[in-house]
Design a protein around this motif. Structure first.
Motif, PDB file in Angstrom:
ATOM      1  N   TYR A 189      -8.645   1.014   0.150  1.00 48.59           N
ATOM      2  CA  TYR A 189      -7.727   2.116   0.423  1.00 48.59           C
ATOM      3  C   TYR A 189      -7.015   2.643  -0.834  1.00 48.59           C
ATOM      4  O   TYR A 189      -6.602   3.805  -0.865  1.00 48.59           O
ATOM      5  CB  TYR A 189      -6.669   1.678   1.458  1.00 48.59           C
ATOM      6  N   ILE A 190      -6.867   1.803  -1.825  1.00 47.01           N
ATOM      7  CA  ILE A 190      -6.096   2.247  -3.006  1.00 47.01           C
ATOM      8  C   ILE A 190      -6.980   2.404  -4.248  1.00 47.01           C
ATOM      9  O   ILE A 190      -6.518   2.897  -5.271  1.00 47.01           O
ATOM     10  CB  ILE A 190      -4.921   1.277  -3.299  1.00 47.01           C
ATOM     11  N   GLN A 200       0.830  -1.207   0.000  1.00 49.29           N
ATOM     12  CA  GLN A 200       0.000   0.000   0.000  1.00 49.29           C
ATOM     13  C   GLN A 200       0.862   1.252   0.000  1.00 49.29           C
ATOM     14  O   GLN A 200       0.576   2.214  -0.737  1.00 49.29           O
ATOM     15  CB  GLN A 200      -0.926  -0.003   1.223  1.00 49.29           C
ATOM     16  N   GLN A 201       1.937   1.243   0.792  1.00 46.94           N
ATOM     17  CA  GLN A 201       2.828   2.399   0.847  1.00 46.94           C
ATOM     18  C   GLN A 201       3.482   2.651  -0.517  1.00 46.94           C
ATOM     19  O   GLN A 201       3.587   3.793  -0.977  1.00 46.94           O
ATOM     20  CB  GLN A 201       3.899   2.175   1.917  1.00 46.94           C
ATOM     21  N   LEU A 218      -7.185   5.852  -6.060  1.00 48.22           N
ATOM     22  CA  LEU A 218      -5.962   6.483  -6.540  1.00 48.22           C
ATOM     23  C   LEU A 218      -5.918   6.480  -8.069  1.00 48.22           C
ATOM     24  O   LEU A 218      -6.201   5.471  -8.702  1.00 48.22           O
ATOM     25  CB  LEU A 218      -4.727   5.753  -5.987  1.00 48.22           C
ATOM     26  N   GLU A 226       0.879   4.162  -2.935  1.00 45.51           N
ATOM     27  CA  GLU A 226       0.535   5.548  -2.575  1.00 45.51           C
ATOM     28  C   GLU A 226       1.662   6.524  -2.929  1.00 45.51           C
ATOM     29  O   GLU A 226       1.411   7.701  -3.199  1.00 45.51           O
ATOM     30  CB  GLU A 226       0.207   5.638  -1.094  1.00 45.51           C
TER      31      GLU A 226
END
Length: 802
Positions: free
Chosen positions: A88-89, A61-62, A92, A65
């Motif tokens: 969460y992604i 995830q990091q 994006l 992002e």
């Protein structure tokens, strides 16, 4: 996606980035390294080379992002980890599609259906490869970032347009600079090695690389660009990300594309289409600039078929989180002065796709944006030329700064310095430093540049060191006593006619400056990038095409100053002006000059009896040089049509006497013909500059023969590099200005190699050196005159009677 590069954005400059391509695959799975998935990875790399594998969800995830919104990521994830990371992604911009690879398809489809970017849930690895392959064919058409610069006059009160429009200007000038900058084998090898490292283990692309190294030729560049290989992927990524160093390494191939588009330039107005997916913000940025101008920082691919372009946008009933956009573009070839566009069907790897390709930096007026009944945003644009927008004066001024000096790595470094790219400017200054010989006069200025640059970055110790190096060279030069050259003794007793030159004749190696040589400028004792010369023995006079001063200058033997006899009224197309003249001859019968007025695309006649104006005698021709046969016929080289034509007096069209079969390296073709010579038998000799050879076309021949060079570009005695001026003596020996090798060569008839006549001592301004020689001429005594273009002087090399 179209990324509108606004003022706060920055050019991407890191050539060591994680990937040389735009698209990357992310694979998140606790078992990602098992044998089956490794086999699948090999198959996937044939579609998308760069694969990044993760077993830890937080690290994955990091990583996602932190990637740029200009990247394009495809995620493969298992069911359990997918439920955790996707929420969460998913939003994006860089994430464009997700594939769930799992054991339980039904249960995972229940949560996956809530996310539109999840393309499919699969349980079989072969099906996963098939799905990604199918979707990627469309994604690469509409998802590649489209780097756009905007020129606007709509800046709010109290704000300057300079910062807003600076990126627009510099992107235009950068392309011009790179196209003028000669490429080297070092650059090409660096590019190939970067690609080999990028595609290590990817056997398909490594095979493509080998084929490219062995078989590439400039007339196949569009074929390579349209083929789905490393070439297209890495060049596109470099252009769209504005990776300046990669573009620098690609510049020779970009120039080849430019030439092929020029050769195939569309002759009639076209309406073409381009589909694109954009974010709402990106679309909004364009909506705010209706009526303004945009430039595209990459090759801009379009289709003549509207239905084809709309098809790529997908089923409009399917919800997506991007805006579907269709560009409708009107393109009229009459508007184009610098950036060509062409239907590339005949050149393409996919000849049936009706693709129309626009050159990097093409400028469009943004006419209208509206939402149609098909739920597609229609963006209407018109292709423009560089002269239409309000930035014309700035753009032309900055281009002239490049045109008015020899374009080299220092030119590029100074341009990047102005752009604020100090690290890149230093990179190219140092690159030039490694290429220059220790005696090169440019070293002192280069050390000064590096000193100023170091001072701007705060490295004052380094700045002092560079300035000390510069000072040491200047001091040494002041103490060096230049070799004195005896004045030519003109009372030789008997004239040595040119046809008395034999194969053993030599010329003194130290030249005498007989015109210019007082620095670049427009004073009467100066020249600025002179090109052609004519020696008039009867009147002890030479005529010089003083190209960047847009004038013809007459220089009497031993005079300190020249006299302007044509032009000199500034650059322009009025009858009393010239625009970049490149060649001149004296028509004694009509007591006039005939001038190749290159940038006005015409040949003009100018009376020698106080002529104030020129008369156009040939128009609409991309003339480079000219000469006259013994019967008064005029011969002119056309660099764009790659041909030489002969005009008899009174003819309107002329007759092709060499080339005329398109751009190429076959014996019936030419590639950027420059200087020409016609012998008594009406055979035409041509410096076939782009093919690094001199060709001889006998009268009425269908193809030529190679009489010098033709062994690729290089500096061995069998090679030439961008040859220019050419003369033939009575023995059939060929004398040629070897432009990029800074020397004049002689090829005796039927010889396999040439010999150096003068120069060949490295690029420089000493009296035994040349810097980009262009034209040549002999006088009646056999003395040799050389236009030493980048040193802004005419050199005379006396025949050596000893």
């Amino acid at each position: 996606m179209a990324t509108a590069v606004l003022p706060d954005d920055d050019f991407h400059t890191n050539a060591d980035d994680k990937s040389l391509e735009i698209f990357s695959l992310i694979w998140l799975d606790a078992n990602v390294d098992v044998k089956d998935t490794r086999d699948t990875e090999v198959k996937l790399r044939s579609i998308i080379n760069h694969i990044k594998k993760f077993q830890d969800i937080k690290q994955c995830q990091q990583y996602i992002e932190q990637t740029s919104q200009k990247d394009r990521l495809i995620l493969i994830v298992n069911g359990r980890l997918g439920q955790e990371i996707v929420p969460y992604i998913h939003q994006l911009r860089q994430v464009i599609s997700i594939y769930v690879y799992c054991m339980d398809k039904k249960s995972n489809e229940q949560w996956a259906c809530k996310f539109v970017k999840i393309k499919s849930v699969v349980v079989d690895l072969d099906e996963l490869v098939t799905q990604i392959t199918t979707h990627h064919k469309i994604q690469k058409k509409v998802e590649e970032p489209l780097s756009i610069n905007i020129f606007t006059t709509n800046v709010g009160a109290g704000k300057s347009t300079i910062r807003v429009n600076g990126q627009f200007v510099f992107s235009q000038i950068l392309v011009d600079c790179l196209l003028r900058l000669k490429s080297t084998e070092i650059d090409k090898n660096e590019l190939i090695n970067l690609c080999k490292n990028e595609y290590e283990g990817n056997y398909i692309e490594l095979s493509n690389l080998r084929e490219f190294e062995e078989d590439y030729s400039p007339n196949k560049v569009v074929w390579w660009y349209t083929k789905e290989t490393f070439f297209y992927k890495t060049l596109n990524a470099a252009l769209r990300a504005q990776n300046i160093h990669m573009i620098f390494l690609f510049r020779a191939f970009i120039y080849d594309i430019y030439r092929q588009l020029q050769e195939s330039q569309s002759k009639h107005p076209l309406q073409v289409y381009r589909s694109q997916l954009m974010s709402s913000d990106e679309l909004g940025g364009l909506k705010q600039n209706i009526g303004q101008f945009i430039s595209i920082n990459s090759m801009f691919s379009t289709s003549k078929e509207r239905t084809t372009a709309v098809f790529y946008l997908g089923d409009i009933t399917t919800q997506i989180d991007s805006e579907r956009v269709l560009f409708e573009i009107d393109a009229d070839p009459k508007m184009i002065t610098t950036k060509p566009f062409a239907d590339i069907s005949a050149l393409s790897y996919f000849p049936h796709e009706s693709e129309v390709l626009f050159m990097i930096g093409s400028i469009f007026r943004l006419n209208d944006i509206n939402y149609n009944d098909d739920q597609i945003w229609i963006i209407k644009m018109t292709l423009c030329n560089d002269d239409e927008h309000d930035l014309k004066q700035v753009l032309m001024y900055m281009k002239q700064q490049i045109e008015n000096e020899q374009t080299n790595l220092r030119t590029l470094g100074k341009l990047l310095w102005k752009m604020g790219k100090l690290d890149l400017a230093e990179k190219y200054f140092n690159r030039l430093l490694q290429e220059l010989p220790s005696s090169d006069p440019l070293l002192s200025s280069l050390y000064e540049d590096l000193g100023e640059l170091a001072s701007q970055t705060g490295d004052y110790d380094m700045s002092v060191q560079w300035h000390q190096k510069s000072l040491a060279i200047k001091t040494k030069n002041q103490l060096t006593v230049n070799p004195t050259i005896n004045k030519t003794n003109n009372s030789i007793g008997q004239s040595i006619l040119l046809n008395h030159i034999n194969i053993d004749t030599k010329w003194k190696q130290y030249g005498i400056t007989i015109a210019g040589g007082n620095g670049r400028g427009n004073q009467l004792n100066q020249l600025s990038l002179p090109q052609g010369i004519y020696v008039d023995d009867d009147h002890q006079t030479i005529y010089v095409a003083d190209c960047s001063n847009h004038r013809i200058v007459k220089w009497k033997y031993e005079a300190k100053n020249g006299q302007v006899v044509a032009g000199g009224k500034g650059k322009g197309n009025r009858s009393n002006q010239l625009n970049g003249p490149t060649d001149v001859i004296v028509d004694e019968k009509n007591d006039s000059l005939i001038i190749c007025d290159r940038d006005n695309r015409q040949v003009v006649r100018w009376s020698l009896q106080n002529g104030k104006n020129g008369e156009t005698i040939i128009s609409d021709i991309h003339c480079d040089t000219l000469t006259m046969g013994k019967n008064g016929d005029l011969y002119v080289s056309d660099w764009k049509k790659n041909e030489v034509r002969r005009w008899k007096q009174g003819e309107r069209e002329g007759t092709i006497v060499a080339g005329g079969n398109g751009y190429g390296n076959h014996l019936n073709q030419l590639n950027y013909p420059t200087y020409i010579f016609v012998d008594e038998n009406h055979s035409v000799y041509i410096s076939d500059s782009g093919n690094h050879r001199v060709m001889k076309w006998m009268e009425d021949a269908k193809e030529g023969i190679v009489v010098a060079g033709g062994k690729g570009h290089g500096n061995s005695l069998t090679q030439l590099c961008n040859p220019q001026g050419v003369i033939i003596d009575h023995l059939g020996s060929v004398y040629v200005a070897d432009w990029s090798n800074h020397r004049v060569m002689r090829w005796c008839e039927r010889s396999c190699e040439g010999s150096i006549v003068v120069g060949g001592n490295g690029k420089g301004e000493q009296s035994n050196q040349l810097n980009r020689p262009t034209d040549l001429s002999f006088d009646v005594q056999g003395n040799l005159y050389v236009v030493d273009s980048s040193n802004d002087r005419i050199q005379k090399f006396d025949i050596d009677l000893n």
